[in-house]
Design a protein around this motif. Sequence first.
Motif, PDB file in Angstrom:
ATOM      1  N   ALA A  60       0.855  -1.189   0.000  1.00  0.00           N
ATOM      2  CA  ALA A  60       0.000   0.000   0.000  1.00  0.00           C
ATOM      3  C   ALA A  60       0.891   1.239   0.000  1.00  0.00           C
ATOM      4  O   ALA A  60       1.827   1.330   0.802  1.00  0.00           O
ATOM      5  N   LEU A  61       0.616   2.171  -0.899  1.00  0.00           N
ATOM      6  CA  LEU A  61       1.415   3.398  -1.000  1.00  0.00           C
ATOM      7  C   LEU A  61       0.476   4.600  -0.917  1.00  0.00           C
ATOM      8  O   LEU A  61      -0.539   4.668  -1.613  1.00  0.00           O
ATOM      9  N   GLU A  75       7.491  11.185  -0.644  1.00  0.00           N
ATOM     10  CA  GLU A  75       8.844  11.527  -0.194  1.00  0.00           C
ATOM     11  C   GLU A  75       8.934  12.988   0.263  1.00  0.00           C
ATOM     12  O   GLU A  75       9.836  13.350   1.002  1.00  0.00           O
ATOM     13  N   ILE A  87       1.989  12.189  11.277  1.00  0.00           N
ATOM     14  CA  ILE A  87       2.168  10.873  10.682  1.00  0.00           C
ATOM     15  C   ILE A  87       1.523   9.793  11.552  1.00  0.00           C
ATOM     16  O   ILE A  87       1.149   8.730  11.043  1.00  0.00           O
ATOM     17  N   VAL A  94      -3.945   4.820   7.316  1.00  0.00           N
ATOM     18  CA  VAL A  94      -3.370   3.945   6.281  1.00  0.00           C
ATOM     19  C   VAL A  94      -3.564   2.478   6.681  1.00  0.00           C
ATOM     20  O   VAL A  94      -4.015   1.655   5.880  1.00  0.00           O
ATOM     21  N   ASN A 114       3.726   0.574   4.905  1.00  0.00           N
ATOM     22  CA  ASN A 114       4.937   1.282   5.343  1.00  0.00           C
ATOM     23  C   ASN A 114       4.686   1.967   6.673  1.00  0.00           C
ATOM     24  O   ASN A 114       3.671   2.645   6.845  1.00  0.00           O
ATOM     25  N   GLU A 146       6.299  -2.712   6.863  1.00  0.00           N
ATOM     26  CA  GLU A 146       7.615  -2.413   6.307  1.00  0.00           C
ATOM     27  C   GLU A 146       8.273  -1.333   7.147  1.00  0.00           C
ATOM     28  O   GLU A 146       7.751  -0.231   7.295  1.00  0.00           O
ATOM     29  N   ASP A 176      12.487  -2.467   4.772  1.00  0.00           N
ATOM     30  CA  ASP A 176      12.396  -1.786   3.479  1.00  0.00           C
ATOM     31  C   ASP A 176      13.749  -1.208   3.078  1.00  0.00           C
ATOM     32  O   ASP A 176      14.558  -0.869   3.949  1.00  0.00           O
ATOM     33  N   ASP A 177      13.992  -1.087   1.782  1.00  0.00           N
ATOM     34  CA  ASP A 177      15.209  -0.440   1.254  1.00  0.00           C
ATOM     35  C   ASP A 177      16.456  -1.012   1.912  1.00  0.00           C
ATOM     36  O   ASP A 177      17.405  -0.271   2.216  1.00  0.00           O
ATOM     37  N   GLU A 234      12.927  -4.920  -5.057  1.00  0.00           N
ATOM     38  CA  GLU A 234      12.100  -3.730  -5.288  1.00  0.00           C
ATOM     39  C   GLU A 234      12.519  -3.025  -6.561  1.00  0.00           C
ATOM     40  O   GLU A 234      13.683  -3.058  -6.944  1.00  0.00           O
TER      41      GLU A 234
HETATM   42  P1  C2E Z   1       9.030   2.450  -0.626  1.00  0.00           P
HETATM   43  O1  C2E Z   1       8.229   1.906   0.496  1.00  0.00           O
HETATM   44  O2  C2E Z   1      10.392   1.906  -0.818  1.00  0.00           O
HETATM   45  O3  C2E Z   1       8.117   2.229  -1.905  1.00  0.00           O
HETATM   46  C1  C2E Z   1       8.602   1.979  -3.189  1.00  0.00           C
HETATM   47  C2  C2E Z   1       8.532   3.199  -4.065  1.00  0.00           C
HETATM   48  O4  C2E Z   1       9.069   2.884  -5.352  1.00  0.00           O
HETATM   49  C3  C2E Z   1       7.118   3.698  -4.333  1.00  0.00           C
HETATM   50  O5  C2E Z   1       7.195   5.113  -4.491  1.00  0.00           O
HETATM   51  C4  C2E Z   1       6.772   3.026  -5.654  1.00  0.00           C
HETATM   52  O6  C2E Z   1       5.754   3.690  -6.375  1.00  0.00           O
HETATM   53  C5  C2E Z   1       8.107   3.122  -6.360  1.00  0.00           C
HETATM   54  N1  C2E Z   1       8.280   2.063  -7.361  1.00  0.00           N
HETATM   55  C6  C2E Z   1       7.682   0.863  -7.475  1.00  0.00           C
HETATM   56  N2  C2E Z   1       8.139   0.159  -8.516  1.00  0.00           N
HETATM   57  C7  C2E Z   1       9.074   0.924  -9.110  1.00  0.00           C
HETATM   58  C8  C2E Z   1       9.927   0.735 -10.264  1.00  0.00           C
HETATM   59  O7  C2E Z   1       9.915  -0.278 -10.944  1.00  0.00           O
HETATM   60  N3  C2E Z   1      10.775   1.762 -10.546  1.00  0.00           N
HETATM   61  C9  C2E Z   1      10.817   2.914  -9.810  1.00  0.00           C
HETATM   62  N4  C2E Z   1      11.652   3.868 -10.178  1.00  0.00           N
HETATM   63  N5  C2E Z   1      10.047   3.119  -8.727  1.00  0.00           N
HETATM   64  C10 C2E Z   1       9.185   2.133  -8.377  1.00  0.00           C
HETATM   65  P2  C2E Z   1       6.159   6.102  -3.764  1.00  0.00           P
HETATM   66  O8  C2E Z   1       4.784   5.532  -3.808  1.00  0.00           O
HETATM   67  O9  C2E Z   1       6.381   7.442  -4.336  1.00  0.00           O
HETATM   68  O10 C2E Z   1       6.633   6.073  -2.256  1.00  0.00           O
HETATM   69  C11 C2E Z   1       7.875   6.558  -1.895  1.00  0.00           C
HETATM   70  C12 C2E Z   1       8.180   6.257  -0.456  1.00  0.00           C
HETATM   71  O11 C2E Z   1       7.307   6.948   0.415  1.00  0.00           O
HETATM   72  C13 C2E Z   1       8.029   4.781  -0.079  1.00  0.00           C
HETATM   73  O12 C2E Z   1       9.155   4.054  -0.486  1.00  0.00           O
HETATM   74  C14 C2E Z   1       7.872   4.888   1.415  1.00  0.00           C
HETATM   75  O13 C2E Z   1       9.134   5.012   2.035  1.00  0.00           O
HETATM   76  C15 C2E Z   1       7.116   6.183   1.564  1.00  0.00           C
HETATM   77  N6  C2E Z   1       5.680   5.887   1.752  1.00  0.00           N
HETATM   78  C16 C2E Z   1       4.730   5.624   0.836  1.00  0.00           C
HETATM   79  N7  C2E Z   1       3.538   5.383   1.422  1.00  0.00           N
HETATM   80  C17 C2E Z   1       3.746   5.470   2.759  1.00  0.00           C
HETATM   81  C18 C2E Z   1       2.891   5.330   3.917  1.00  0.00           C
HETATM   82  O14 C2E Z   1       1.685   5.005   3.861  1.00  0.00           O
HETATM   83  N8  C2E Z   1       3.485   5.551   5.138  1.00  0.00           N
HETATM   84  C19 C2E Z   1       4.803   5.862   5.264  1.00  0.00           C
HETATM   85  N9  C2E Z   1       5.300   6.067   6.495  1.00  0.00           N
HETATM   86  N10 C2E Z   1       5.630   5.980   4.203  1.00  0.00           N
HETATM   87  C20 C2E Z   1       5.106   5.795   2.962  1.00  0.00           C
END
Ligand code: C2E
Length: 277
Positions: A60-61, A75, A87, A94, A114, A146, A176-177, A234
């Motif tokens: 979930a994002l 980000e 948050i 979330v 996350n 995560e 994660d990461d 990932e």
């Molecule tokens: P993350 O948890 O490492 O999520 C992976 C990010 O990589 C997501 O970006 C996803 O859309 C992107 N991604 C997936 N597949 C690919 C790919 O093939 N190539 C590339 N270049 N990118 C890909 P997103 O959705 O912009 O989220 C960024 C970060 O924001 C997440 O990294 C996470 O750390 C944070 N985040 C997102 N949703 C939540 C949430 O509900 N709560 C919290 N605390 N953090 C969140």
Amino acid sequence: EAKRAGEGHVRLFDAPMNLRFVERARLRQALPEALARGEFSLVYQPQQTLGRGHTLGCEALLRWQHPDLGLTAPEVFIPVAEDCGLIVPIGAWVLEQACRQATRWPDGQSVAVNVSAVQLHSGLLVQQVQHALEASGLAPGRLELELTESALIDGEEKVRPTLERLRALGVRLAIDDFGTGYSSLSYLQRLPIDRLKIDRSFVMALTTPEAADRSLAAAVVRIARTLEMDTVAEGVESLDLLPQLRALGCDMVQGYAIARPMPADALLDWLRQARGA
Ligand code: C2E
Ligand code: MG
Ligand code: MG
Ligand code: MG
């Protein structure tokens, strides 16, 4: 000299920097209203097994769409939400939303959520998770959290009982990461972790000719194996990577090559189609 110093000073407040500052201030103002106004939504990205291409779960994002500010990247707004403590309630929303959605998925797929370091250290996470599971009726084994390395390291002594309580509920825990946050590995042995997510940078490095760059993903898989954890690669942007990842012994893949993150309804269609295929 004075002139040079002056220039240096001006550079601190140059246009992009200033814009970012103003933007952050705007975000900080708009964020407290966002939950009540229903401006948040979740998108979901499938995670597939490397063996048979089965979708076992989705991550979930969070997305934030404000009427004037438009769509802001997580980000950008999550650090702001962490700074002002928002948050914690946002994270609770979330969790509940993600658990409710997952109950609709056709084959009992799990959902990965996350969790921010601030949320983990708030003392409220276990309660939030319990509430989300009860309100949704989702089986705890279908929820994965995560966490980031830095969130686990800061105050590991306080974190461990929290993780143990989450594990006792039946929830799974992933890092994660993995490999980007902290250089010590000893904490991995002491904490109850089920899964390592191989950071996108290591996955991308598999496409380079440098053997040293390519070896990092392999190293993460070996660490996971040693500690009886599984692995998700990932940011898999090309299907050409799958044979390599399979050869490394990686368990799951997630990335644009499989599917982009999508809204709940589109995901339901995607899951049904993937099952029929
Ligand atoms: P993350 O948890 O490492 O999520 C992976 C990010 O990589 C997501 O970006 C996803 O859309 C992107 N991604 C997936 N597949 C690919 C790919 O093939 N190539 C590339 N270049 N990118 C890909 P997103 O959705 O912009 O989220 C960024 C970060 O924001 C997440 O990294 C996470 O750390 C944070 N985040 C997102 N949703 C939540 C949430 O509900 N709560 C919290 N605390 N953090 C969140
Ligand atoms: Mg994640
Ligand atoms: Mg990640
Ligand atoms: Mg990330």
